[in-house]
Design a protein around this motif. Structure first.
Motif, PDB file in Angstrom:
ATOM      1  N   GLN A  70      81.474  79.260  99.984  1.00 25.24           N
ATOM      2  CA  GLN A  70      80.213  79.437  99.254  1.00 25.24           C
ATOM      3  C   GLN A  70      79.635  78.090  98.834  1.00 25.24           C
ATOM      4  OE1 GLN A  70      78.959  82.696  99.310  1.00 25.24           O
ATOM      5  NE2 GLN A  70      80.701  82.530 100.693  1.00 25.24           N
TER       6      GLN A  70
ATOM      7  N   HIS B 188      77.818  76.699 101.647  1.00 21.02           N
ATOM      8  CA  HIS B 188      76.522  77.360 101.840  1.00 21.02           C
ATOM      9  C   HIS B 188      75.511  76.960 100.757  1.00 21.02           C
ATOM     10  CE1 HIS B 188      77.085  79.969 105.284  1.00 21.02           C
ATOM     11  NE2 HIS B 188      78.260  80.329 104.844  1.00 21.02           N
TER      12      HIS B 188
ATOM     13  N   ARG C 205      75.516  77.689  97.510  1.00 22.86           N
ATOM     14  CA  ARG C 205      75.224  78.685  96.470  1.00 22.86           C
ATOM     15  C   ARG C 205      75.390  78.055  95.078  1.00 22.86           C
ATOM     16  NH1 ARG C 205      74.315  81.379 100.787  1.00 22.86           N
ATOM     17  NH2 ARG C 205      75.853  82.795 101.686  1.00 22.86           N
TER      18      ARG C 205
ATOM     19  N   GLU D  56      77.428  82.150  91.190  1.00 19.99           N
ATOM     20  CA  GLU D  56      77.639  83.008  92.371  1.00 19.99           C
ATOM     21  C   GLU D  56      78.955  82.665  93.078  1.00 19.99           C
ATOM     22  OE1 GLU D  56      74.757  83.940  95.836  1.00 19.99           O
ATOM     23  OE2 GLU D  56      73.683  82.669  94.408  1.00 19.99           O
ATOM     24  N   ILE D  57      79.209  81.362  93.204  1.00 20.85           N
ATOM     25  CA  ILE D  57      80.432  80.913  93.886  1.00 20.85           C
ATOM     26  C   ILE D  57      81.666  81.451  93.166  1.00 20.85           C
ATOM     27  CG2 ILE D  57      81.829  78.894  94.499  1.00 20.85           C
ATOM     28  CD1 ILE D  57      79.252  77.267  94.741  1.00 20.85           C
TER      29      ILE D  57
ATOM     30  N   TYR E  79      82.169  85.272  93.587  1.00 21.83           N
ATOM     31  CA  TYR E  79      82.626  85.560  94.948  1.00 21.83           C
ATOM     32  C   TYR E  79      84.119  85.203  95.073  1.00 21.83           C
ATOM     33  CZ  TYR E  79      82.516  85.446 100.108  1.00 21.83           C
ATOM     34  OH  TYR E  79      82.751  85.653 101.452  1.00 21.83           O
TER      35      TYR E  79
ATOM     36  N   ASP F 298      84.137  88.832 104.519  1.00 20.06           N
ATOM     37  CA  ASP F 298      82.951  88.560 103.685  1.00 20.06           C
ATOM     38  C   ASP F 298      82.304  89.885 103.252  1.00 20.06           C
ATOM     39  OD1 ASP F 298      80.743  86.740 102.714  1.00 20.06           O
ATOM     40  OD2 ASP F 298      79.643  87.963 104.174  1.00 20.06           O
TER      41      ASP F 298
END
Ligand code: RIB
Length: 281
Positions: free
Chosen positions: A236, A239, A241, A245-246, A249, A270
């Motif tokens: 993440q 990506h 993020r 959020e990371i 997740y 995922d």
């Protein structure tokens, strides 16, 4: 748009596990269940988990010229990891002796074998958006890798004294509560502390900035859950993020990883992590 690429640098082991009712105390002999053999090593676990989460992942590690080494490579390949940077050494593949109790808690002792020989000086890390490393291989090797990486994430595990230069070369340091004891949180620019079933917290120079709680699950085996957390975090992060959020997740992926036996026994996809996240929101 090009997809991000992740490199994981670290240890690959053969895990030999005995399940027991309670973990042994000093001097105690226990009768457990039958031996179980599976693939492990913090580096290999993290590479397999990241690939399973859909990230293009290359593993840099060492195996022996033995059947365990062949199994390590075969297993990583089956998970979709690029193994072209795995090298063979002259000693045995690393072995971890593990006990797991009835609550899923564990003890682990590692005989490193060829993992200690890992040397990445001839290899380039330029093509990787993120490089993730741990401390089950030589700290000197890890510092060299960190300095040559565009973005290096350090999982400072197992617990050990970590050199200041390596902390400074790391974008984020990830530790559990035991590993944190050897560090000074206020001296680390960005640090994530994992708290097992209580989730994870994110700190900047010792100030808590964020926290995430995992879904409630009934753990079968917590071995490797921290590795799945680190892998999920790295995917993440790669990506781009945001931290909240990371963390959500990564704690969810880590919790799902405890639902079967073995460090790589329950690597989530995922889509599975996102399904649990959607259920929680
Ligand atoms: O983090 C769990 C791992 O630590 C095990 O798979 C074992 O091999 C040790 O490296």
């Amino acid at each position: 748009m090009t997809l991000p690429r992740l490199a994981v640098v670290g240890c690959a082991n053969r895990d030999v596990t005995i399940r027991v009712k309670d973990l042994p105390r000093t001097g105690e002999t226990l009768l457990g269940e039958d031996l179980q053999e599976s693939m492990g090593g913090k580096g290999a676990n993290q590479a397999a988990a990241a690939a399973r989460l859909g990230m293009a992942t290359t593993f840099f590690g060492m195996v022996g010229r033995d059947s365990a080494g062949e199994r390590v490579v075969r297993n990583l390949t089956a998970h979709g990891v690029d193994v072209r940077c795995v090298r063979e050494g002259n000693g045995p593949t690393g072995t971890a002796l593990i006990t797991v109790d009835s609550h899923g808690e564990n003890t682990i002792v590692v005989a490193p074998g060829v993992n200690d020989e890992l040397d990445c000086r001839a290899q380039s890390f330029d093509v990787f958006d993120v490089v993730l490393g741990q401390l089950e291989v030589s700290a000197r090797t890890m510092l060299d890798v960190a300095r040559r990486s565009r973005c290096f994430l350090l999982n400072a595990a197992p617990p050990t004294k970590v050199h200041r230069d390596l902390l400074d070369a790391s974008e984020v340091v990830i530790v559990n509560e035991t590993e944190l004891l050897g560090l000074t949180l206020s001296e680390i620019s960005r640090c994530v502390v994992t708290l097992g079933a209580r989730g994870a917290e994110y700190y900047e120079f010792g100030e808590r900035r964020d926290v995430a709680r995992p879904p409630v699950v009934q753990p079968v085996d917590t071995v490797g859950a921290g590795d799945v957390f680190c892998a999920a975090f790295a995917t993440q992060f790669a990506h781009g993020r945001d931290m909240s959020e990371i963390l959500k997740y990564a704690v969810t992926a880590g919790a799902l990883a405890t639902l079967a036996v073995g460090a790589q026994g329950a690597l989530p996809l995922d889509s599975e992590v996102r399904e649990w996240l959607a259920r929680a929101s």
